[in-house]
Design an enzyme around this catalytic site. Sequence first.
Site: not given
Length: 851
Positions: A9, A105, A107, A109, A313, A315, A359
Amino acid sequence: MQKSLVIVESPAKAKTINQYLGCKYIVKSSIGHIRDLFTKKTKKRDGIKKSSSMLNKKNNLIYQIGIDPYKNWKAEYHILPGKEKIVTELKKIANKVDFIYLATDLDREGEAIAWHLKKVIGGDSSKFRRVVFNEITQRSIKNAFKNITYINMHRVNAQQARRFMDRIVGYMISPLLWKKISRGLSAGRVQSVAVRIISEREHIIKNFISTEYWKLNISLFFEKEKNIIANVTHYKNKIFCPKNRTELNIAIKKIKKSCFFVTNREDKFSYQLSPPPFITSTLQQTCSLYLGFSVKKTMFLAQKLYEEGYITYIRTDSTYLSEYAVKQARTYIKKYYGANFLPKHPNIYSDMKNSQEAHEAIRPSNIKIKNINTTHLNSDAQKVYTLIWKQFISSQMSSAKYQSSTITITADAFELKKDEKIVIFEGWRKILKEEKNTSLEISLLKTGNLLFFNKIIPIQKFTKPLPRFSEASLVRQLEKKGIGRPSTYAAITSKIQERGYVKLKDNKLYAEKMGEILTARLKKNFSNLLDYNFTADMEKKLDSIAENKIEWKCVLNAFFKDFSKRLEKAKKNPEEGGMELNNIVMTSIDCPICKKKMGIKNAITGVFLSCSGYNSIPKKRCKKTINLISLNEFDKNHKIKKIKKINQCKKCKMVMDEYFIDNTLKIHICINNPSCLGYEIEEGHFENLNYLSKTIQCEKCYNNMILKSGRFGRFFLCIKKECKNTRKILPDGKISDPKFEPIPFPELLCKKSNAWFVLREGISGIFFAANTFPKSRETRSPFVEELAKFQHLLPEKIRYLANAPKVDAKGNKTIVCFNKKIKQYYIGSKEEGKFTNWSALFINKKWCIMN
């Protein structure tokens, strides 16, 4: 030789990953999302005209938002502006490689971005693979490429469901709000709930009536020069809490005549477990509490740390730690702190209900790195890393052990208590919060001991309302109610402020009037949208979609059906159950221009008085407005003398908000305005508020500037529309100095683009910025030698900076710095990217080297 393309990203992440993968891999960045839903604006930009078939309501909706809820949620996506070159490059490389690894990533998103990349690049779908890693380290990346997966469409659909619902709410309610309340308003499915939380707290605070009460401490001595202070807790076996000074004095007379005996002593040991490692919300809260960082800033810095490979990570709502991480921590603790600080078994923490992903918690990637020493990250990022490192290490340390002692003292019918606690073993607090070990004052006291009266210590108290939310405590409240997820907290807190519904002052969130009105209207007409349980249940449904337990379009259909019914009803007239209008409330105040009556109006910019003559024939229309300045606008130290107290509306008995019209006139408006017509005028002289009626001259066009109030506070605005010059009102009530116009420096070229620098002035002093801003956001501080070279270009007020020392004692180039607290420039220097201890100040019209 086979070649593979790896797409991540961010460019920073691509650079870090590139170090760990061999020459077989080409690592490229998508720079976030590359595709989004079509909108009316993007279609106009791309030259797509509205056809005759789009005249009905349904097609008009689809044209505006790019989603067709009537055709099984068909969606139109487009390449985001500025991403065309990236897509072209990725397609070109994709055609030449054997495999394409989507390493976005982990997640939802990130899963959606991976899916969009696959769709845009196209070609042979068998070439695409999905790799996910929790940290950007060589070990983690190698493991990821050994455990290759494919795009999880259930998680993609969960992301799309959230996006579609947010789109529907935002685009379909906004036109209604513009028509019924005020232009520029918008609603968000989750953001509106956050505004409700703050608005309801605001009403509790405003309606709170403080009551007086007293506490009574008694100083007693039991040996020579040894005394304790005990608190009176009970009288005749009832809690002792005098409501006024009279009740207190009666109690004092009685207790002075009493004898004091120790009637009970209780000693016990207690343990305090180590805290869990950080999750997204607790990291945000801790950074707010200890570093004063906003949620948005915390996430920005944490993202940088993650991309540089320093932490895992960011989030996550899981406190889970991998076996590898726990083993590393336990080895480190034993080596540097000793076996006493290591529990027999690893500490395991239970996750919250509805934890979104499995996670890991946020932890350092390499435990051996205690402090970051790099020019890639600033000091704020390093502070965040230190907090994460300490929290992780302490989470695997032994419990802290305390000895608590409580003595009960009896004096006739009175009962007094004295509590003390000392640290027996620091445990995890040795690293996270060191405590000084103090001796117990009451260690010598035993049951039956006699104590002697020394003095009375009365303490007057007043009950206080619940405190206003800070950004961090709002996140904690959202998390507690199950609203939002780790990836959305920063967006929620920033959007409600950007839209003008909430204001941050002294690290506290205040509900603006428009935020309160919006909450009341949405609560009445879209009760489910603002219902805490409904919003939390929707989050659970999104989780279930991601886990393939329910079908995503069924959730959307049910939501859209109910939403459409409520929307149609809200569009009706208020008498038919439609949304109530934001009507003007007329007052007895005359317009200073046309002498017609002025009314109270509410808009996104605040509360103001508007002339009723505005509704006249256009040619005879009076456009006079008077800004109302809320009492909340003033600094804590700003003294405001109250002439009389008006705190209750005579019409509905609710509390009233206070606003200044000028330094001699104040208006009290019912908090239920505009639903309630109640208001009162207060006349008098309000000290130190003379600037409320003051006009100043514009330094650009020499016209007058008048006081205005906007989303970001009070300011003076030039009356000439073409000028648009503004001057801010500072927290202390002073007017900010005029800013100079940007000064071009075409000789000074940017490093990151073909642009050149422009000297600008901001809240942090002068700085160089790319002339192509916002296309290029490159900025830096000016070197003194640069200002000296172009001294003739500088305005007089900063020309003295050009005469500062150009180098420090070691020959390092000097830089212009600015102290925001005292609004003063000084000169510093850097060596190998870090500030040195050398500095110079401008004192008595000359530069003085401080060290």
